[in-house]
Design an enzyme around this catalytic site. Structure first.
Site, PDB file in Angstrom:
ATOM      1  N   ASP A 203      27.475  45.004  30.239  1.00  8.84           N
ATOM      2  CA  ASP A 203      26.817  43.827  30.718  1.00  8.84           C
ATOM      3  C   ASP A 203      25.339  44.186  30.786  1.00  8.84           C
ATOM      4  OD1 ASP A 203      26.315  41.292  31.731  1.00  8.84           O
ATOM      5  OD2 ASP A 203      26.735  42.020  33.730  1.00  8.84           O
ATOM      6  N   GLU A 445      34.697  51.060  33.625  1.00  7.93           N
ATOM      7  CA  GLU A 445      35.607  49.973  33.264  1.00  7.93           C
ATOM      8  C   GLU A 445      36.197  50.290  31.783  1.00  7.93           C
ATOM      9  OE1 GLU A 445      34.071  46.385  34.178  1.00  7.93           O
ATOM     10  OE2 GLU A 445      34.089  46.740  36.302  1.00  7.93           O
ATOM     11  N   TYR A 498      35.556  41.979  42.180  1.00  4.97           N
ATOM     12  CA  TYR A 498      34.693  40.942  42.505  1.00  4.97           C
ATOM     13  C   TYR A 498      35.620  39.558  42.706  1.00  4.97           C
ATOM     14  CZ  TYR A 498      31.132  43.453  40.021  1.00  4.97           C
ATOM     15  OH  TYR A 498      29.895  44.442  39.893  1.00  4.97           O
ATOM     16  N   GLU A 534      31.847  49.036  43.041  1.00  6.37           N
ATOM     17  CA  GLU A 534      31.198  47.768  42.618  1.00  6.37           C
ATOM     18  C   GLU A 534      31.623  46.644  43.552  1.00  6.37           C
ATOM     19  OE1 GLU A 534      30.598  46.512  38.496  1.00  6.37           O
ATOM     20  OE2 GLU A 534      30.136  48.586  37.981  1.00  6.37           O
TER      21      GLU A 534
END
Ligand code: GCB
Length: 639
Positions: A203, A445, A498, A534
């Site tokens: 990303d 990840e 998230y 994160e």
């Protein structure tokens, strides 16, 4: 396939993988070493030919680039993508060509006792370098330096200016780091002939070009090729175990002097390996953990050449500190350390990923303002100049390799693993002596639940530990805790989540329960300390809504506050850190989930604070005051 040819061109030049030779000491000036920085304007041309192979077919390296076609000015260091108004260049895939001419000082050429080394700080992704038309090196991978002794080539033509040509290819394959793949769109009713795109699973924008300075530097022929230090302490005695490798001489005597910040001699030793003991040692402490953070000694190393030959001198900054991990804590200098920090990117307007001093210094000022004591180099190694700043300012680093977006099962094969091991070797070779680096991260990840991931991470992590037995190793996971096949091998669990964003969007009320479950699951199963590596929410700066809605400043605030409640409970047990995603907004590929880039920054891309930055600032200074034993005059808000 039209584009296949340029992939073949990349494949034919591949093969530079393999054993590393030589050290990779940062080029520093000294009485025996000179550095010439080739930053500035280079000539540039992207090879838009259908196969992207015209440069090789027509030997663009054999003369000036301007003699074989049109060129434009291109700054180095910088990504090429955002420099012009052409979307075609922004999104270009294939070979781009750079060249420039310079005069090498005559005394460098006439002195046969000097090595002249050409070094590229980093170029994305595959590079081939020629000097005066002769190929001098190839390198696979961005973000890490490569160099070659070019003295012989330069001395062939001492009366001519020297021409350096660098071809760089940003094509990614399933075996590169990061991986990527080219997709050909063959339906003539939908796409023009020869149309292809590059797919990536990460990303951030795939910026390319020469991202860090290109340097020429000299050393004597008998020179210090590498230095490795390992530090510890007992009571007030600092212990530095060092190893020096000297090239160009079979049995060199080596003299080592350690000086303190004021230039006073703190210890001396002789021999290419040995131990220095420093009484009343000043330890290297992280920012906000001590009133005098980032203390550095200077290790001056001198090999003794024959009387007639010049003596090399290299001065390595050294911080004395230890790192240790238990199943619930992370210790620096035997004191529990809590990471209150950020994830960053090398990313900015116009220059993309090019090293930019004003940006580097601004970011350090913002980190200090924020009360951040650490960052992760998400998702690739950052410039050495940035790590040197971390050493001096006491900012703790989790040093990540470019193992991001490993999602395809074909990226877990032997060729991928072999390349990943080489990249870790290059990273450890470059960064091993930085006191700020306290942990290696081998990936971000990956699809670590896929069957081959177990063997892959077992080998990768054990190899990394063999390279550096003194630092913990991790990778950053977002897999299910129960199915993560790499987690058994890490020293610290790093987990990204998230909640209320990608899952349960808009429902901040689910954060506390989901986060608590996350921590209890991971710690229950693996008994390791955990870093929330994160968490965050996108904000389009200036958007407001109360009650909060996604993408507004209020929503980011409330997401942060909900995470923080749980961090405060769990940091009493085994949570050892929290790193916000992200320090600043950054550019990504275009897509329906991104509004001109990723907006999860607490600062905008231009480094202006969003309201989340103030929430984090209050928290980080409170944490620092609680854990750092700061003298009152350094405490926020007086700081
Ligand atoms: C992640 C990735 C990071 C992304 C971030 C996001 O988990 O590690 O590279 O930018 O999420 O914002 O989606």
């Amino acid at each position: 396939k039209c584009a296949a040819a340029f992939l073949c061109a990349a494949a034919t030049v591949r093969g530079a993988w393999g054993a590393l030779s030589g050290g990779m000491l940062y080029p520093r000036e000294s009485p025996s070493r000179e550095v010439k920085d080739l930053s500035g304007l280079w000539s540039f041309r992207a090879d838009f030919s259908p196969g992207r192979n015209a440069g090789f077919e027509k030997s663009w390296f054999s003369g000036r680039l301007s003699e074989t076609g049109p060129v434009i000015d291109m700054p180095v260091p910088a990504s090429f993508n955002d420099i012009t108004q052409e979307a075609q260049l922004r999104d270009f895939i294939g070979w781009v060509w750079y060249d420039r001419e310079l005069w090498v000082p005559g005394r460098w050429l006439s002195d046969e006792g000097l090595r002249i080394v050409l070094r590229v700080g980093s170029a994305h992704y595959y590079s081939i370098v020629w000097v005066n038309g002769a190929k001098v090196m190839e390198h696979e991978g961005g973000h890490l330096p490569f160099e070659a002794d070019v003295g012989n080539v330069l001395r062939k033509n001492p009366s001519q200016p020297c021409r350096i040509t660098i071809a760089v290819n940003n094509t990614l394959t399933l075996q590169t780091l990061p991986p990527g793949s080219i997709q050909h769109m063959d339906d003539p009713t939908m796409y023009p002939p020869g149309y292809f795109v590059q797919n990536i699973n990460f990303d951030f924008f795939n910026y390319a070009g020469i991202h860090r300075p290109v340097l020429l530097y000299t050393t004597p022929n008998v020179y210090i090729d590498d230095i490795a230090v390992q530090t510890s302490f007992a009571d007030n005695i600092g212990i530095i175990v060092y190893q020096v490798s000297v090239a160009g001489s079979s049995e060199p005597a080596v003299q080592v002097t350690l000086t303190d910040k004021d230039g006073r001699c703190a210890a001396t030793s002789g021999g290419s390996s040995g131990t220095l003991r420093v009484t009343d040692v000043n330890l290297w402490w992280p920012y906000l953990m001590h009133e005098n953070p980032g203390y550095l000694y200077s290790l001056e190393v001198r090999p003794q050449a024959a009387a007639s030959r010049p003596t090399d001198l290299y001065a390595l900054p050294v911080g004395v500190r230890t790192v240790r991990v238990t199943d619930t804590r992370f210790f620096i200098n035997n004191k529990p350390f809590y990471f209150h920090g950020v994830n960053k990117h090398e990313d900015y307007d116009i220059r993309g990923k090019g090293l930019d001093w004003p940006l580097v210094v601004k970011d350090f000022n913002l980190l200090k303002w924020l009360g951040a004591n650490s960052f992760r180099t998400s998702h690739y190694p950052y410039a050495e100049e940035i790590l040197q700043m971390c050493d001096r300012h006491g900012i703790v680093v989790i040093d990540e390799c470019p193992g991001v977006g490993i999602k395809d099962i074909r990226s877990f094969g032997n060729a991928s693993l072999a390349h990943h091991l080489v990249v870790m070797e290059e990273l450890v070779r470059r960064d091993k002596n930085h006191p700020s680096v306290v942990m290696w991260s081998v990936a971000n990840e990956p699809a670590s639940e896929m069957p081959p991931a177990g063997r892959y991470f077992k080998e990768l992590i054990s190899h990394t530990k063999a390279l550096d037995p003194h630092r913990p190793v991790t990778f950053v996971s977002n897999s299910n805790f129960n199915r993560d096949l790499g987690a058994p091998y890490v020293d610290v669990i790093c987990v990204n989540s998230y909640f209320s964003w990608y899952r349960d969007p808009g429902h901040v009320e689910v954060i506390p329960i989901q986060l608590k479950t996350q921590f209890e699951n991971w710690h229950g199963k693996y008994q390791r300390p955990i870093i929330q590596s994160e968490y965050g929410a996108d904000v389009v700066s200036g958007l407001h809504s109360d009650p909060p809605m996604m993408f507004t400043e209020e929503y980011q605030e409330v997401v942060l506050q909900n995470y923080h409640k749980v961090f405060d409970q769990k940091r009493k047990e085994y949570v050892v850190g929290e790193l916000i995603w992200n320090f600043a907004d950054f550019m990504t590929a275009q897509g329906t989930l991104r509004v001109v880039g990723n907006k999860k920054g607490i600062f905008t891309r231009q480094r202006q604070p969003k309201s989340g930055a103030f929430i984090l600032r209050d928290r980080y200074w409170r944490l620092a005051n609680e854990t750092g034993r700061l003298p009152p005059w350094t405490r926020y808000p007086c700081h």
